[in-house]
Design an enzyme around this catalytic site. Structure first.
Site, short mmCIF file in Angstrom:
data_model
loop_
_atom_site.label_atom_id
_atom_site.label_comp_id
_atom_site.label_asym_id
_atom_site.label_seq_id
_atom_site.Cartn_x
_atom_site.Cartn_y
_atom_site.Cartn_z
N CYS A 207 50.76 -7.33 15.99
CA CYS A 207 49.57 -6.49 16.10
C CYS A 207 49.53 -5.66 17.39
O CYS A 207 48.61 -4.86 17.58
CB CYS A 207 48.32 -7.37 16.00
SG CYS A 207 48.37 -8.49 14.59
N HIS B 88 40.49 -5.22 21.19
CA HIS B 88 41.30 -5.71 20.07
C HIS B 88 40.36 -6.30 19.02
O HIS B 88 40.51 -6.04 17.83
CB HIS B 88 42.29 -6.75 20.57
CG HIS B 88 43.24 -7.23 19.55
ND1 HIS B 88 44.12 -6.40 18.88
CD2 HIS B 88 43.49 -8.49 19.06
CE1 HIS B 88 44.85 -7.11 18.04
NE2 HIS B 88 44.49 -8.38 18.11
N GLU C 110 39.82 -12.99 24.38
CA GLU C 110 39.91 -11.61 24.84
C GLU C 110 38.84 -11.31 25.87
O GLU C 110 39.11 -10.67 26.89
CB GLU C 110 39.78 -10.62 23.67
CG GLU C 110 39.83 -9.18 24.16
CD GLU C 110 39.88 -8.14 23.07
OE1 GLU C 110 40.21 -6.97 23.38
OE2 GLU C 110 39.62 -8.47 21.90
N LYS D 276 37.94 -2.70 14.27
CA LYS D 276 38.36 -3.51 13.11
C LYS D 276 37.21 -3.87 12.18
O LYS D 276 37.43 -4.19 11.02
CB LYS D 276 39.07 -4.77 13.60
CG LYS D 276 40.42 -4.49 14.25
CD LYS D 276 41.12 -5.77 14.67
CE LYS D 276 42.48 -5.47 15.27
NZ LYS D 276 42.41 -4.76 16.56
N HIS E 280 41.95 -5.12 9.93
CA HIS E 280 43.02 -5.26 10.91
C HIS E 280 44.25 -4.55 10.36
O HIS E 280 44.81 -4.96 9.35
CB HIS E 280 43.30 -6.74 11.14
CG HIS E 280 44.11 -7.02 12.37
ND1 HIS E 280 45.03 -6.13 12.87
CD2 HIS E 280 44.14 -8.09 13.22
CE1 HIS E 280 45.58 -6.63 13.96
NE2 HIS E 280 45.06 -7.82 14.18
N PHE F 102 50.51 -11.65 17.27
CA PHE F 102 51.17 -12.93 17.03
C PHE F 102 52.49 -12.96 17.81
O PHE F 102 53.21 -11.95 17.89
CB PHE F 102 51.47 -13.10 15.54
CG PHE F 102 50.34 -13.72 14.75
CD1 PHE F 102 49.08 -13.88 15.29
CD2 PHE F 102 50.55 -14.14 13.45
CE1 PHE F 102 48.05 -14.45 14.57
CE2 PHE F 102 49.52 -14.72 12.70
CZ PHE F 102 48.27 -14.87 13.26
#
Length: 410
Positions: free
Chosen positions: A152, A287, A298, A319, A324, A389
């Site tokens: 991502c 994010h 975050e 998002k 996403h 990830f």
């Protein structure tokens, strides 16, 4: 500090075909999610690409080709005739999973009809670098061409890689961004099994009742040039990438590092490269996945990096309205950030009603917000963060161009 100026940008997202629609509909609080998925419903490949291109490309490459067409047209580039020596133009495209649409179709062919019916184009269509390859061929870009595959964070790291190529003098211009089209039942099932997808089908980052993210598809492409190069050819500067920072958690293949220090380091490095202080940031496009753990970590990371400045900086997540976009997320969100700065209006986190007080003091945007530069007379500066990830962390510091007004909707 080497600044990459932005002379063009384009996007295809669940909010529509075009970067203007991305901004206008996001500011209006619209969502592109339908039945829990952010598909690009307004996008039909054959309306934009030739029959030959459509037949030989996966959907993720098609999205990138159309986003790039918008970006390069805005930059004033002509097809197969870049305004620089072709071997001095690089192409860097991020993608997390590649051609999952093609792989799904061909797996069905194999199961139903047998191996001899599987298309010989399966691998060229499905390989993650296919979008970069097709863009290079279509626009005669003979410089370095590559795919950044860091989950991502891919789109943001592709832009950062482009900035570094300019800084190193390895390219005069870079076509950079990210693309992804992985909303298949298999990918959805895999994320659901991992406990990441929202079981309610309503992903709302930073909300007290958030329960996961929703998948989306899309592409975002930017044209980056040196300031001197853009000036020589008389190109309009639409904004700039001031700084890029990246780091690795080196912790776990899916879970973020619990202290937030590695993610904070990416932000700190981006600020240092941009030569701006935390208090100079006028907007954060976070994010913001909508998972309980990722949102909390975050915010912890941003607090470590930005300190006492964080509570006063308007912040939202794209998002909530797009889903996403995985490998495309960082690039599309960079464009969303740039558009917010250019028009001095930030989009809300769609659906945010009850901000989670456990996240600490934050200025979370719930309806469209007019932005003002913390330092009067200076361009608006924004921060876009991406975490993937595998522990990939990336941050981009972007700025509006001083001459831009808020009247346009480009």
């Amino acid at each position: 500090m080497t600044v990459g100026v932005i002379t063009g940008f384009g996007a295809v997202t669940p909010l529509g075909v075009g970067a203007g629609l991305l901004h206008d509909r996001a500011v209006a609080g619209q969502s592109g999610l339908t039945d829990g998925v952010g598909r690009c419903g307004d996008f039909t490949a054959r309306e934009h690409l030739s029959r030959h291109e459509t037949r030989r490309t996966d959907r993720f490459s098609q999205l990138a080709l159309v986003a790039a067409a918008e970006a390069l047209a805005q930059a004033g580039w002509r097809t197969a005739a870049p305004p620089y020596p072709s071997d001095r133009v690089a192409c860097v495209i991020g993608c997390g999973l590649g051609g999952t649409t093609t792989l799904g179709i061909q797996q069905g062919v194999l199961d139903r009809q047998g191996e001899e019916y599987v298309s010989p184009l399966t691998v060229p269509m499905a390989m993650a670098n296919a979008a970069a390859s097709h863009l290079s061929m279509r626009y005669a870009l003979h410089g370095e061409s590559l795919c950044v595959a860091s989950a991502c964070a891919s789109g943001a790291q592709a832009i950062g890689t482009g900035l570094r190529l300019l800084a190193a003098g390895a390219a005069d211009a870079v076509v950079a961004g990210g693309t992804e089209a992985s909303t298949s039942p298999l990918i959805s099932a895999a994320f659901r099994a991992a406990g990441a997808l929202s079981p309610t089908g309503a992903s709302v980052p930073f909300d007290r009742d958030r329960d996961g993210f929703l998948l989306g598809e899309g592409a975002g492409i930017l044209v980056l040039e040196t300031a001197a190069g853009a000036a020589r050819r008389g190109a309009a500067v639409l904004g700039s990438v001031l700084g890029y920072g990246a780091s690795s958690d080196a912790h776990h293949v899916t879970a973020p590092e619990p202290s937030g220090r590695s993610a904070a380091a990416a932000v700190t490095r981006a600020l240092a490269e941009a030569e701006v202080a935390p208090g100079d940031i006028g907007y954060i496009n976070a994010h913001g996945t909508g998972t309980v753990l990722n949102d909390r970590l975050e915010c912890d990371a941003l607090r470590l990096a930005l300190g006492d400045a964080l509570p006063a900086i308007p912040m939202s997540s794209s998002k909530a309205g797009l889903g996403h976009l995985l490998g495309a997320a960082g690039a599309v969100e960079a464009i969303a950030t740039l558009q917010a700065l250019r028009h001095a209006t930030a989009p809300p986190t769609v659906g945010l009603r009850r901000p989670d007080e456990r996240l600490g003091p934050l200025d979370l945007i719930r309806t469209a917000r007019r932005l003002a530069a913390p330092v009067p007379g200076r361009p608006l500066i924004g921060l876009s963060t991406s975490f993937g990830f595998g522990g990939h962390n990336a941050a981009l510091v972007l700025a509006s161009a001083p001459s831009i007004t808020t009247k346009g909707r480009g």
